[in-house]
Design a protein around this motif. Structure first.
Motif, PDB file in Angstrom:
ATOM      1  N   SER A 100       0.855  -1.189   0.000  1.00 16.66           N
ATOM      2  CA  SER A 100       0.000   0.000   0.000  1.00 16.66           C
ATOM      3  C   SER A 100       0.888   1.234   0.000  1.00 16.66           C
ATOM      4  CB  SER A 100      -0.908   0.009   1.233  1.00 16.66           C
ATOM      5  OG  SER A 100      -1.729  -1.131   1.273  1.00 16.66           O
ATOM      6  N   PHE A 101       0.486   2.252  -0.774  1.00 17.50           N
ATOM      7  CA  PHE A 101       1.296   3.455  -0.944  1.00 17.50           C
ATOM      8  C   PHE A 101       0.598   4.685  -0.385  1.00 17.50           C
ATOM      9  CE2 PHE A 101       2.154   0.634  -4.583  1.00 17.50           C
ATOM     10  CZ  PHE A 101       3.494   0.371  -4.359  1.00 17.50           C
ATOM     11  N   VAL A 102       1.407   5.616   0.133  1.00 18.22           N
ATOM     12  CA  VAL A 102       0.932   6.925   0.573  1.00 18.22           C
ATOM     13  C   VAL A 102       1.632   7.979  -0.267  1.00 18.22           C
ATOM     14  CG1 VAL A 102       0.831   8.584   2.475  1.00 18.22           C
ATOM     15  CG2 VAL A 102       0.450   6.148   2.929  1.00 18.22           C
ATOM     16  N   TYR A 103       0.859   8.918  -0.815  1.00 18.61           N
ATOM     17  CA  TYR A 103       1.394   9.969  -1.676  1.00 18.61           C
ATOM     18  C   TYR A 103       1.377  11.319  -0.961  1.00 18.61           C
ATOM     19  CZ  TYR A 103       0.987   6.928  -5.815  1.00 18.61           C
ATOM     20  OH  TYR A 103       1.117   5.921  -6.726  1.00 18.61           O
ATOM     21  N   THR A 104       2.366  12.139  -1.286  1.00 17.79           N
ATOM     22  CA  THR A 104       2.338  13.560  -0.978  1.00 17.79           C
ATOM     23  C   THR A 104       2.351  14.272  -2.318  1.00 17.79           C
ATOM     24  OG1 THR A 104       3.515  13.257   1.119  1.00 17.79           O
ATOM     25  CG2 THR A 104       3.479  15.478   0.170  1.00 17.79           C
ATOM     26  N   GLY A 105       1.226  14.820  -2.715  1.00 18.36           N
ATOM     27  CA  GLY A 105       1.090  15.297  -4.085  1.00 18.36           C
ATOM     28  C   GLY A 105       1.145  14.118  -5.037  1.00 18.36           C
ATOM     29  N   ASN A 106       2.081  14.174  -5.977  1.00 20.17           N
ATOM     30  CA  ASN A 106       2.238  13.068  -6.925  1.00 20.17           C
ATOM     31  C   ASN A 106       3.399  12.147  -6.580  1.00 20.17           C
ATOM     32  OD1 ASN A 106       0.085  13.761  -8.699  1.00 20.17           O
ATOM     33  ND2 ASN A 106       1.346  15.380  -9.589  1.00 20.17           N
ATOM     34  N   LEU A 107       4.024  12.360  -5.436  1.00 17.10           N
ATOM     35  CA  LEU A 107       5.195  11.578  -5.054  1.00 17.10           C
ATOM     36  C   LEU A 107       4.839  10.559  -3.981  1.00 17.10           C
ATOM     37  CD1 LEU A 107       7.853  14.434  -4.823  1.00 17.10           C
ATOM     38  CD2 LEU A 107       7.423  12.896  -6.758  1.00 17.10           C
ATOM     39  N   VAL A 108       5.298   9.328  -4.174  1.00 20.72           N
ATOM     40  CA  VAL A 108       5.135   8.298  -3.143  1.00 20.72           C
ATOM     41  C   VAL A 108       6.126   8.590  -2.024  1.00 20.72           C
ATOM     42  CG1 VAL A 108       5.329   5.850  -2.603  1.00 20.72           C
ATOM     43  CG2 VAL A 108       4.381   6.562  -4.793  1.00 20.72           C
ATOM     44  N   THR A 109       5.626   8.766  -0.809  1.00 21.06           N
ATOM     45  CA  THR A 109       6.497   9.100   0.313  1.00 21.06           C
ATOM     46  C   THR A 109       6.591   7.994   1.358  1.00 21.06           C
ATOM     47  OG1 THR A 109       4.630  10.332   1.263  1.00 21.06           O
ATOM     48  CG2 THR A 109       6.304  11.597   0.066  1.00 21.06           C
ATOM     49  N   SER A 110       5.688   7.023   1.316  1.00 18.69           N
ATOM     50  CA  SER A 110       5.806   5.874   2.215  1.00 18.69           C
ATOM     51  C   SER A 110       5.039   4.699   1.642  1.00 18.69           C
ATOM     52  CB  SER A 110       5.299   6.203   3.632  1.00 18.69           C
ATOM     53  OG  SER A 110       3.911   6.459   3.622  1.00 18.69           O
TER      54      SER A 110
END
Length: 274
Positions: A100-110
């Protein structure tokens, strides 16, 4: 990102994505089949697509103890982004979310990665990833495993290609110790992995940094640290047809440590007109 006990084979390391318009061939063709040739052995990966041209599934088919088997990986989409990756097998036909991915804007951050624990007969959280960017490019990756250890990757870019990766690790409550450097060399052609969209393969294993690069990887050298001795060299030869479609990749892996040996394999691509 080592997220499953049922390991990916080498073929799943071959594909990632950039924008479709980066490679004109992506507008005309679907990649639909990959054939891995290792000596007398041949394994096939079937690639399927949604009607909107987004990736539907990578289905890696092989023989296990003489019987047909498969590992299938399915991206999960929300708002035009891949927010998860599911897996199903012949023994577990119901797809389960393994990443599972978490995004900040369009960037995967975690990201959170699961693995199947045979002793517990259940899925468990195997690792968590933290990603750090500089100038919009990935600069650092931290992978913390459930045993308390952490692996740290630091990237050096040259233009739009990852030129070097320095890797360190530590156990819980200790300092990072360098143990490996990987140097990358590229050609000048647009990377063939752009035929697959939505950054799927990099998301499937975010520590495969060559799949962030704009050009085809010709050679990588793995250096053991802190000794600075060569461990392994991998070279790729790309063969294209008259339509500028990649038809085959010939790969040679030359290992020095812990023992000297050479392995050769070939990947053959097949396509369907859009």
């Amino acid at each position: 990102m080592k997220k499953i006990l049922l390991a990916f084979t080498a073929i799943t390391l071959l594909f990632t994505a950039c924008k479709k318009e980066d490679d004109p061939a992506a507008e005309k063709w679907y990649l639909t089949k990959l054939i891995d040739v290792y000596g007398e052995r041949k394994d096939t990966t079937f690639v399927s697509w949604h009607p909107d041209n987004t990736l539907k599934e990578f289905n890696y088919s092989f023989l296990y103890n003489g019987a047909p088997a498969f590992n299938a990986f399915l991206p999960v989409y929300e708002g035009g982004k891949i927010t998860g990756i599911q897996m199903r097998t012949q023994n577990r036909p119901v797809a389960h979310t393994i990443t599972s991915f978490v995004y900040t804007g369009n960037l995967v951050t975690s990201a959170e990665n699961q693995a199947y624990d045979q002793d517990l007969a259940d899925w468990v959280i195997n690792s968590r990833d933290s990603l750090v960017y500089a100038g919009g490019k990935l600069a650092e990756l931290y992978v913390k495993y459930r045993n308390g250890s952490t692996t740290f990757y630091k990237l050096t870019w040259e233009g739009d290609n990852v030129k070097r990766c320095d890797i360190s690790s530590k156990q819980q409550d200790t300092e990072f110790i360098p143990y490996q450097t990987i140097n990358y060399t590229y050609d000048t052609k647009p990377a063939f992995h752009r035929l697959v969209n939505n950054n799927y393969q990099w998301l499937a294993d975010v520590s495969n940094f060559k799949y962030l690069s704009a050009n085809n990887l010709l050679k990588s050298q793995m250096i053991r640290q802190p000794e600075g001795t060569l461990e392994l060299t991998t070279t790729n030869v790309f063969t294209y047809d008259d339509d500028n479609l990649l038809k085959a990749v010939d790969t040679k892996v030359e290992m020095v440590y812990p023992e000297a040996r050479v392995e050769d394999y070939k990947t053959i691509m097949e396509y369907t007109k859009r």
